[in-house]
Each structure stands twice: as structure tokens, then as C-alpha cells.
Enzyme design. Structure first.
Site, PDB file in Angstrom:
ATOM      1  N   CYS A   1       1.027  -1.059  -0.016  1.00  0.00           N
ATOM      2  CA  CYS A   1      -0.165   0.208   0.088  1.00  0.00           C
ATOM      3  C   CYS A   1       0.739   1.302  -0.037  1.00  0.00           C
ATOM      4  CB  CYS A   1      -1.025  -0.110   1.309  1.00  0.00           C
ATOM      5  SG  CYS A   1      -2.001   1.449   1.276  1.00  0.00           S
ATOM      6  N   PRO A   2       0.793   2.113  -1.124  1.00  0.00           N
ATOM      7  CA  PRO A   2       1.517   3.315  -1.127  1.00  0.00           C
ATOM      8  C   PRO A   2       1.042   4.322   0.055  1.00  0.00           C
ATOM      9  CG  PRO A   2       0.118   3.461  -2.907  1.00  0.00           C
ATOM     10  CD  PRO A   2      -0.083   2.002  -2.146  1.00  0.00           C
TER      11      PRO A   2
END
Length: 426
Positions: A116-117
Site C-alpha cells: 500500500c503506497p
């Protein structure tokens, strides 16, 4: 979210951007409600202030834990490692079931869902509970803010027939519009992410495994030669077989396994723990309970006939005859020209084969096989146009095959010819 990790500077700016967004919606809205006296019904009541700020505290706590919790690291204590299953060439170690190599974290992550950025972290076996709690409290906070903004909108609508100077001021309207638009778009995005995360929770299926299921079903529906015997790189004959997803072990058991406890009261408690990775190759993260629907355990992920077929033959674009190039150095100008034209024709044929595979069209290649649509595993995409790489996966299966000596310069070829000549004289 898929593929967002490839956007430049996202890894360094995403977390500060999320913090600024929380501060803008959570505290900027309270400032607008308090000091924009023309925006009815005015400042928040004591109970509304307490409720909203409590949700913000829970949101900060869960977000911090989703960002800071280690996604898990496999440690092998034995000096000699004997692996019967999958092997990670990047970690140079066995790859346990449900693990994938994250190209951002640069290690194999247990039960990797995706990288997940927005948390700058992998959603994995150890971080999933914190990630789910963060999404829950983020959505509840946004819904609460949406209700408060709706109250102001209703008051504006009620005063629509009054003179403009009796209604809200222009700065108050602009601030309300900015908060409302940002709240709506954020709620929409996080609502979609929450729904997919809850689905993973209920069915014990990660986003990566959902991608694998889609690929496996697409191969099964395509049928044809995919049902024939396929020979892998070791010469072993393998026949395609429909495999059921084995890790869905029941509604409640799925959720308890993901949250690390069967105590429902702890599932959304912000200070609750998370599943711990086992040690010495045993326990959670190393072995996983299966539902027994397949003829044997350990059949997931199922083999991909296209991948096996490509692994069992040479890569057309990497074919280069170094011996012929060395011999061509001693040819006369006319013979060298003819040899060059022949190589051009061979390069064109290899290029046509390569383009056929990249474009995923049915075309007969130099090996007498028809390249089925979606043939190369590294090029397969699901119905949403996503690849494994979009989830942060850096599996060996997706590596592009390339020759190490693809661009050997002419000077190096001459040096090798001299070495070969000396070896021949000796």
C-alpha cells in the site's frame, strides 16, 4: 491503488499527504464550523466535538500502527536449506505458501495482500488487522464529517429565499464546498478500499490470490490445448488441473485467522495486537490450514500451463549465435554482406514472434506453436487490467527473460576469438 507504487515520489510523499488530508478534514472543518458564524447551525456542540475528536484519535492510532508495524520477515536458522516447494531467487531462500516477494520491501512477505503506497508498508499477515481498523475508523470519521456538512447544507437550503447578506458569507461557502468535495471523494475511495478489504477478511483471500484465482479460471475457461500435457523446464510432464482455492476455511475461522484472535471484542480495538510470524519454519505464516477440497494439500497456486510452456523452450529474442559471429569476422566483404542479410532476416522472424507474444495475438511462431491469447504469464491481466506487479509483487515468475550477454561489443568478441585461437593451438 493498483500500480500506484510506480508513480514517481509516491513512496516519499504518500504518508505526509495522508497526514495533511486527515488534518485538513478533521481539524480544518472544526475551525470552519467554529469561526464561520454565518454558517448555521454554528460551532459543534460539546457531544459532537467529543465524538468527532475521539474518532480522530482512533484514526491516528490505527494509521500509525498500519504504517509502523513490520510486515514480517522469514528467518532461516539452518545453515543448509532443503526446500521442496517454491524458491525465491531474490532472497535465495524458500518461499513459504502464500508468501510473495515485495519489490518495494525487497523481501518475501508472509500472506502478502499488496503493498500500500498510502501506508508505505505491505498489507500482510501481521499488518492486516491494523490496516482494516484504520479503514474502519477512517470511514466512520468521514461519514460523521459528512453528516455535519450535510447539516450546514440543509441550513443553506432553508435560507435560499432570504437576502444574500443574511445567508452565509462567500468565504464560508468556499470553505464548505472545499471540505464537502474533499470529504465526498475521500469517502468514495476509502469506501471501495474498505469493501475489498472486508471481502478479503471474510473469504481469507488476499488481493494477490484473487488475481491468481481470476487467472486460473481464465485458463480453465479457455480450455483447448491448455488441457493437454505440458512439459516443464525439467522435462516433467504436467497436465492442467482445476484447483479450488484452499484457504477459505469457514466464515468465522477466516476472520479469526486474519485478526490473530477469536475474541470479537478485540477485532476493532485500536490497541489490539496482530498475528505473529512463527519461528523455525513452524506456526503461523509458514503453514496454513486448508479446507480439503483438493485431492492433496499444497496445490495453490496452481501451475500455469503458459508459463510452463514458455519455460520449456528458449526465448526467441535471446537467441544469439556467438560462434557464427566470430566466424563472420574472417569472411570476405561479399560473404560478410550475405551473412549480415541472413542475420537481418533471422532478426525479423524473431521480432515477429516477440511482437506476437507481447500483443497477445494468435500467431504461429518459429517453434511451430500457436501463441494463445494471454500466453505469457507476465503479460496476463485480469478484468481490471491489473498485473501482479501492480500489487507490489516481484515474483520470479514475472521476471523478464533476458540474455546476460545480449549486448556483447565487437571488441569483446575479438578478444574471445583470440582466446579460442590460443586454446586451439594448445
Amino acid at each position: 491503488m493498483a500500480g500506484f507504487n510506480d508513480v514517481p515520489m509516491v513512496q516519499s510523499l504518500a504518508v505526509p499527504a495522508v497526514c495533511l488530508l486527515i488534518a485538513f478534514l478533521g481539524y480544518g472543518s472544526q475551525l470552519v464550523f467554529r469561526y464561520s458564524k454565518t454558517l448555521q447551525p454554528g460551532p459543534l456542540s460539546d457531544s459532537e466535538t467529543l465524538l468527532f475528536n475521539t474518532l480522530l484519535v482512533l484514526l491516528w492510532i490505527t494509521y500509525y500502527r498500519a504504517v509502523s508495524t513490520d510486515p514480517g520477515r522469514y528467518i532461516f536458522t539452518d545453515r543448509v536449506i532443503d526446500a521442496d516447494g517454491r524458491w525465491c531467487n531474490k532472497c535465495n531462500a524458500p518461499k513459504p505458501p502464500r508468501a510473495h516477494h515485495c519489490r518495494v520491501c525487497r523481501r518475501c512477505v508472509p500472506k502478502m495482500d499488496h503493498h500500500c503506497p498510502w501506508t508505505k508498508n505491505c498489507v500482510s499477515m501481521t499488518t492486516f488487522p491494523h490496516f482494516l481498523r484504520f479503514l474502519v475508523y477512517a470511514n466512520i470519521s468521514l461519514w460523521t464529517l459528512g453528516y455535519l456538512l450535510w447539516q450546514r447544507l440543509y441550513s443553506i437550503w432553508e435560507a435560499r429565499n432570504l437576502p444574500a447578506y443574511l445567508g452565509p458569507s462567500l468565504p464560508a461557502l468556499i470553505a464548505w464546498a472545499m471540505l464537502s468535495g474533499t470529504c465526498f471523494l475521500t469517502s468514495l475511495a476509502l469506501g471501495i478500499i474498505l469493501s475489498t478489504t472486508v471481502r478479503s477478511w471474510l473469504f481469507n483471500c488476499t488481493m494477490i490470490e484473487g488475481w491468481e484465482i481470476d487467472r486460473h479460471e481464465a485458463i480453465a475457461e479457455r480450455g483447448g490445448r491448455d488441457w493437454w500435457d505440458v512439459t516443464d523446464a525439467d522435462g516433467k510432464s504436467i497436465r492442467f488441473e482445476k484447483v479450488e482455492f484452499p484457504y477459505d476455511i469457514g466464515f468465522f475461522a477466516n476472520m479469526a485467522q486474519a485478526m490473530g484472535t477469536s475474541n470479537i471484542l478485540l477485532w476493532l480495538f485500536p490497541f489490539a495486537g496482530n498475528p505473529a510470524l512463527g519461528k523455525d519454519g513452524k506456526g503461523s505464516g509458514w503453514v496454513w490450514e486448508e479446507n480439503g477440497f483438493n485431492r492433496a494439500e499444497g496445490m495453490w497456486p496452481p501451475p500455469d500451463p503458459d508459463k510452463l510452456r514458455h519455460a520449456g523452450r528458449p526465448w526467441p529474442a535471446a537467441a544469439r549465435d556467438y560462434d557464427a559471429e566470430l566466424r563472420d569476422l574472417d569472411l570476405s566483404p561479399e560473404d560478410a554482406k550475405r551473412a549480415f542479410q541472413q542475420r537481418q532476416e533471422q532478426d525479423l522472424r524473431r521480432k515477429r514472434v516477440l511482437m506476437a507474444e507481447l500483443e497477445e495475438v494468435d500467431e504461429v511462431d518459429d517453434y511451430g506453436e500457436a501463441s494463445a491469447a494471454g500466453g505469457a504469464r507476465s503479460l496476463w491481466v485480469n478484468s481490471d487490467g491489473e498485473r501482479l506487479r501492480d500489487y507490489g509483487v516481484d515474483d520470479d515468475d514475472d521476471d523478464e527473460i533476458a540474455a546476460d550477454d545480449e549486448d556483447v561489443p565487437l571488441g569483446e568478441l575479438l578478444r574471445r576469438r583470440k582466446v579460442l585461437g590460443k586454446d586451439g593451438q594448445e
